[in-house]
Scaffold this active site. Structure first.
Site, PDB file in Angstrom:
ATOM      1  N   TYR A  60     -12.812  56.039  20.634  1.00  0.00           N
ATOM      2  CA  TYR A  60     -11.821  55.296  21.415  1.00  0.00           C
ATOM      3  C   TYR A  60     -11.059  54.357  20.501  1.00  0.00           C
ATOM      4  O   TYR A  60     -11.677  53.641  19.713  1.00  0.00           O
ATOM      5  CB  TYR A  60     -12.510  54.479  22.520  1.00  0.00           C
ATOM      6  N   GLU A  62      -7.882  52.360  21.433  1.00  0.00           N
ATOM      7  CA  GLU A  62      -6.692  51.750  22.051  1.00  0.00           C
ATOM      8  C   GLU A  62      -6.042  50.785  21.073  1.00  0.00           C
ATOM      9  O   GLU A  62      -6.716  49.991  20.427  1.00  0.00           O
ATOM     10  CB  GLU A  62      -7.087  50.991  23.318  1.00  0.00           C
ATOM     11  N   ASP A 213      16.313  64.439  21.319  1.00  0.00           N
ATOM     12  CA  ASP A 213      15.063  65.122  21.658  1.00  0.00           C
ATOM     13  C   ASP A 213      15.014  66.407  20.823  1.00  0.00           C
ATOM     14  O   ASP A 213      15.661  67.398  21.153  1.00  0.00           O
ATOM     15  CB  ASP A 213      15.047  65.418  23.163  1.00  0.00           C
ATOM     16  N   THR A 239       8.091  67.525  19.826  1.00  0.00           N
ATOM     17  CA  THR A 239       6.733  68.033  19.976  1.00  0.00           C
ATOM     18  C   THR A 239       6.274  68.536  18.612  1.00  0.00           C
ATOM     19  O   THR A 239       7.094  68.900  17.763  1.00  0.00           O
ATOM     20  CB  THR A 239       6.667  69.184  20.996  1.00  0.00           C
ATOM     21  N   LYS A 242       5.726  73.335  18.316  1.00  0.00           N
ATOM     22  CA  LYS A 242       6.679  74.450  18.422  1.00  0.00           C
ATOM     23  C   LYS A 242       7.037  74.900  16.999  1.00  0.00           C
ATOM     24  O   LYS A 242       6.180  75.420  16.298  1.00  0.00           O
ATOM     25  CB  LYS A 242       7.893  74.017  19.249  1.00  0.00           C
ATOM     26  N   ARG A 248      -0.892  70.863  19.675  1.00  0.00           N
ATOM     27  CA  ARG A 248      -0.107  70.441  20.837  1.00  0.00           C
ATOM     28  C   ARG A 248      -0.014  68.928  20.817  1.00  0.00           C
ATOM     29  O   ARG A 248      -1.016  68.231  20.644  1.00  0.00           O
ATOM     30  CB  ARG A 248      -0.774  70.889  22.139  1.00  0.00           C
TER      31      ARG A 248
HETATM   32  N1  DSN Z   1       8.248  73.849  28.449  1.00  0.00           N
HETATM   33  C1  DSN Z   1       8.610  73.649  27.073  1.00  0.00           C
HETATM   34  C2  DSN Z   1       9.368  74.818  26.561  1.00  0.00           C
HETATM   35  O1  DSN Z   1       8.874  75.900  26.711  1.00  0.00           O
HETATM   36  O2  DSN Z   1      10.444  74.686  25.996  1.00  0.00           O
HETATM   37  C3  DSN Z   1       9.338  72.397  26.903  1.00  0.00           C
HETATM   38  O3  DSN Z   1       8.549  71.373  27.393  1.00  0.00           O
END
Ligand code: DSN
Length: 434
Positions: A60, A62, A213, A239, A242, A248
């Site tokens: 933990y 925080e 974004d 993110t 990707k 993730r």
């Molecule tokens: N759902 C994701 C995507 O596939 O682009 C984005 O959050």
């Protein structure tokens, strides 16, 4: 050690739970025997998976390094600091927050850091490629802030100037009339480069802040294949799983000016203890993305998307915006077959061993659940080593499957060809036979 084809070193530890172990092995089998064309997915390295599955999940923490609300964080602080330092170095940013568990949380935190509840935000329409957190009525974002949406220009039918790219005249007009406190660039289904500079100019003209974004192109930006919004936008969210090929999760970059606001928006604004195992895995991925070979990977992802786009277009499928500059290929199925929905196409391709997702196309006459489009992505299959030659084969297999969608034997034949192709490009070759 399990005899599964892509067993992880932790499989012995999971033997006590054969149900979950069996499901993980089945999923490993699915991932390695079918084509993964979901644009938001990738294959992480085994080092990333090892960090994700480490004892760091037990702790933990925080707060932030040096300012924790729990004891025993000497090592954890070093993990999180290393992740922050690597991320700042990768993108040349003044500040990094590596705690968001997802891109949605990163966006929520960015909004909190940059604007007040009730403020107006100008972002991309969901049905033109924007994300849920860009103000969808179904998202909490639209209940806290007032969203106004811009979209893409109409399709022209002219191959030299096909349209369906971000309509900057509309962005500027809406910015002048609506006076947003924040302008958001970025998308979830858009196959073209997003240049941050015109957004910055429009934001400056109307006194708005600017959030980029980069959920989808983060890895392409890190690899130098796309322009960087860092230093142009006030805050950049993305993110890590990707095109960046990490675990993730999400992350936030900002100028020093917004560092404190971003950190407070994440903790205590949105969450308690961060997932330090995921943060360690992010650190591993950031180091991997800093290597020269990652630039080659990013360039190949784009080259593969162009090859896949050419191949599906040769099958009679219309490409939204006429092509691609990134890892995505957005397909409009209407001209290919007016009766074929995105939903049915996705299901047919699943049966053929080709995993992708249905997607709305600009001004889609069908609902988001049904759609008239497909979104394909090349980030994952590029990681396995596939190149333009294989993308040409994949495009032809997609066309064949969709044309013969009512013929089970034909789909089974495609699935067998897919399995053969995948066997030549295993995502985790070093563990084969483990
Ligand atoms: N759902 C994701 C995507 O596939 O682009 C984005 O959050």
């Amino acid at each position: 050690m399990s005899s599964a084809p892509h067993a992880s070193p932790f499989d012995d530890w999971l033997a006590q739970d054969p149900e979950i172990l069996g499901l993980i092995e089945r999923e490993a089998e699915r991932q390695s025997t079918t084509l993964q064309l979901i644009a938001s997915e990738n294959f992480t390295s085994q080092a990333v998976m090892a960090a994700t599955g480490s004892v760091l999940t037990n702790k933990y923490a925080e707060g932030y390094p040096g300012r924790r609300y729990y004891g025993g964080n000497e090592v954890i602080d070093q993990v999180e600091d290393l992740a922050r330092q690597r991320l700042m170095a990768l993108f040349g940013a003044e500040h990094a927050n590596v705690q968001p568990p997802s891109g949605s949380n990163a966006n929520l935190a960015a909004y909190q850091a940059l604007i007040k509840p009730g403020d107006t935000v100008l972002a991309m329409r969901l049905d033109h490629g924007g994300h849920l957190t860009h103000g969808s009525p179904a998202s909490i974002t639209s209940k806290i802030w007032r969203f106004v949406s811009y979209g893409v220009s109409p399709a022209t039918g002219d191959p030299d100037a096909p349209g369906e790219t971000i309509d900057f005249d509309q962005v500027a007009d809406l910015a002048r009339s609506e006076r947003p406190a924040l302008i958001v660039a970025g998308s979830t289904a858009y196959a073209r480069t997003i240049d941050p500079v015109p957004f910055r100019q429009i934001a400056d003209e109307v006194g708005a802040r600017f959030l980029f974004d980069a959920a989808h192109p983060a890895g392409l930006i890190a690899g130098g294949a796309h322009p960087s919004p860092v230093g142009v936008a006030d805050v950049v969210t993305f993110t890590t799983h990707k095109t960046l090929r990490g675990p993730r999760g999400g992350a936030i970059l900002s100028s020093a000016e917004f560092a404190k606001a971003v950190d407070s928006a994440i903790f205590p604004g949105l969450q308690g203890g961060p997932m330090e195992n995921a943060i360690a895995a992010k650190a591993v991925a950031f180091a991997e993305a800093a290597r020269p070979e990652f630039s080659s990977y990013a360039a190949q992802v784009v080259a593969n998307a162009k090859a896949l786009a050419t191949a599906v277009a040769a099958e009679g499928i219309r490409l939204v915006s006429g092509g691609t500059d990134n890892h995505q290929v957005l397909c409009d199925l209407q001209a290919f077959d007016a009766d074929l929905t995105g939903k049915e196409a996705q299901e047919v391709l699943d049966a053929a061993g080709i995993t992708c997702n249905r997607n709305t196309i600009p001004d889609d006459p069908r609902s988001p659940f049904v759609t008239s489009g497909l979104r394909l992505g090349t980030a994952a299959m590029t990681t396995t080593g596939m190149g333009e030659t294989q993308m040409a084969v994949v495009g032809a297999l997609i066309g064949r499957s969709l044309r013969q969608r009512n013929d089970e034997a034909a789909l089974a034949a495609v699935r067998a060809e897919v399995a053969e192709l995948c066997a030549a490009f295993p995502p985790y070759p070093s563990s084969a036979g483990a």
